[in-house]
Design a protein around this motif. Structure first.
Motif, PDB file in Angstrom:
ATOM      1  N   UNK A 186      -8.391-123.370 -46.196  1.00  0.00           N
ATOM      2  CA  UNK A 186      -8.635-124.193 -45.007  1.00  0.00           C
ATOM      3  C   UNK A 186      -8.533-123.329 -43.748  1.00  0.00           C
ATOM      4  N   UNK A 187      -7.585-122.413 -43.725  1.00  0.00           N
ATOM      5  CA  UNK A 187      -7.437-121.520 -42.579  1.00  0.00           C
ATOM      6  C   UNK A 187      -8.647-120.625 -42.384  1.00  0.00           C
ATOM      7  N   UNK A 188      -9.173-120.069 -43.468  1.00  0.00           N
ATOM      8  CA  UNK A 188     -10.368-119.224 -43.382  1.00  0.00           C
ATOM      9  C   UNK A 188     -11.573-120.048 -42.952  1.00  0.00           C
ATOM     10  N   UNK A 189     -11.694-121.253 -43.479  1.00  0.00           N
ATOM     11  CA  UNK A 189     -12.794-122.131 -43.086  1.00  0.00           C
ATOM     12  C   UNK A 189     -12.722-122.473 -41.601  1.00  0.00           C
ATOM     13  N   UNK A 190     -11.525-122.726 -41.094  1.00  0.00           N
ATOM     14  CA  UNK A 190     -11.360-123.016 -39.666  1.00  0.00           C
ATOM     15  C   UNK A 190     -11.694-121.794 -38.824  1.00  0.00           C
ATOM     16  N   UNK A 191     -11.299-120.611 -39.272  1.00  0.00           N
ATOM     17  CA  UNK A 191     -11.588-119.387 -38.535  1.00  0.00           C
ATOM     18  C   UNK A 191     -13.086-119.112 -38.481  1.00  0.00           C
ATOM     19  N   UNK A 192     -13.769-119.283 -39.605  1.00  0.00           N
ATOM     20  CA  UNK A 192     -15.218-119.088 -39.639  1.00  0.00           C
ATOM     21  C   UNK A 192     -15.922-120.115 -38.775  1.00  0.00           C
ATOM     22  N   UNK A 193     -15.436-121.337 -38.789  1.00  0.00           N
ATOM     23  CA  UNK A 193     -16.028-122.393 -37.973  1.00  0.00           C
ATOM     24  C   UNK A 193     -15.913-122.081 -36.489  1.00  0.00           C
ATOM     25  N   UNK A 194     -14.766-121.614 -36.062  1.00  0.00           N
ATOM     26  CA  UNK A 194     -14.574-121.258 -34.654  1.00  0.00           C
ATOM     27  C   UNK A 194     -15.415-120.039 -34.294  1.00  0.00           C
ATOM     28  N   UNK A 232      -9.136-132.682 -43.366  1.00  0.00           N
ATOM     29  CA  UNK A 232     -10.221-131.822 -42.899  1.00  0.00           C
ATOM     30  C   UNK A 232     -11.566-132.442 -43.202  1.00  0.00           C
ATOM     31  N   UNK A 233     -11.692-133.023 -44.374  1.00  0.00           N
ATOM     32  CA  UNK A 233     -12.958-133.602 -44.796  1.00  0.00           C
ATOM     33  C   UNK A 233     -13.308-134.850 -43.991  1.00  0.00           C
ATOM     34  N   UNK A 234     -12.340-135.738 -43.785  1.00  0.00           N
ATOM     35  CA  UNK A 234     -12.627-137.016 -43.144  1.00  0.00           C
ATOM     36  C   UNK A 234     -12.359-137.024 -41.644  1.00  0.00           C
ATOM     37  N   UNK A 235     -11.333-136.349 -41.189  1.00  0.00           N
ATOM     38  CA  UNK A 235     -10.927-136.444 -39.797  1.00  0.00           C
ATOM     39  C   UNK A 235     -11.147-135.162 -38.995  1.00  0.00           C
ATOM     40  N   UNK A 236     -11.458-134.078 -39.669  1.00  0.00           N
ATOM     41  CA  UNK A 236     -11.620-132.811 -38.976  1.00  0.00           C
ATOM     42  C   UNK A 236     -10.301-132.165 -38.582  1.00  0.00           C
ATOM     43  N   UNK A 237      -9.221-132.564 -39.203  1.00  0.00           N
ATOM     44  CA  UNK A 237      -7.897-132.022 -38.900  1.00  0.00           C
ATOM     45  C   UNK A 237      -7.475-131.056 -39.998  1.00  0.00           C
ATOM     46  N   UNK A 238      -6.961-129.923 -39.590  1.00  0.00           N
ATOM     47  CA  UNK A 238      -6.496-128.965 -40.586  1.00  0.00           C
ATOM     48  C   UNK A 238      -5.099-128.437 -40.265  1.00  0.00           C
ATOM     49  N   UNK A 239      -4.380-129.090 -39.389  1.00  0.00           N
ATOM     50  CA  UNK A 239      -3.063-128.622 -38.962  1.00  0.00           C
ATOM     51  C   UNK A 239      -2.008-128.635 -40.045  1.00  0.00           C
ATOM     52  N   UNK A 240      -2.131-129.529 -41.011  1.00  0.00           N
ATOM     53  CA  UNK A 240      -1.130-129.583 -42.084  1.00  0.00           C
ATOM     54  C   UNK A 240      -1.220-128.384 -43.020  1.00  0.00           C
ATOM     55  N   UNK A 241      -2.323-127.662 -42.966  1.00  0.00           N
ATOM     56  CA  UNK A 241      -2.466-126.479 -43.819  1.00  0.00           C
ATOM     57  C   UNK A 241      -1.415-125.425 -43.467  1.00  0.00           C
ATOM     58  N   UNK A 242      -1.020-125.367 -42.210  1.00  0.00           N
ATOM     59  CA  UNK A 242       0.013-124.416 -41.786  1.00  0.00           C
ATOM     60  C   UNK A 242       1.331-124.732 -42.491  1.00  0.00           C
TER      61      UNK A 242
END
Length: 98
Positions: A77-85, A33-43
């Protein structure tokens, strides 16, 4: 007289391997998430963390706090992605309106 293998396995509770895997997945998701903007592994980290907690509750063993820490990171990470969207939606709508 107990054999060498019996003596090893009776004294020490084993560390749940799935709790370690969930922590590793959450750390990789955080770095991704920090370097690539990917958060899919959080699931996968959250899923593995819940399964690890269930296994530890039923069969005992160590690693409960590892699984909890992985869940905290994964849900964070999930909450951060939700807030970002949610904050990006007005900007996207405004770009189509104008």
């Amino acid at each position: 007289m107990p054999t060498h293998e019996e003596a090893i396995h009776t004294d020490v509770e084993s560390l749940n391997k799935l709790s370690v895997a969930s922590l590793m997945l959450s750390v990789v998701a955080l770095v991704g998430l920090w370097f690539l903007g990917l958060s899919g592994l959080a699931i996968f980290a959250v899923g593995a963390g819940h399964v690890a907690l269930n296994q530890i509750a039923h069969s005992g063993g160590k690693g409960r706090w590892l699984a909890i820490f992985a869940l905290v990171i994964g849900y964070g990470i999930g909450v951060l992605a939700l807030v970002s969207v949610a904050t990006a939606i007005p900007t996207i709508i405004q770009s189509y309106v104008v």
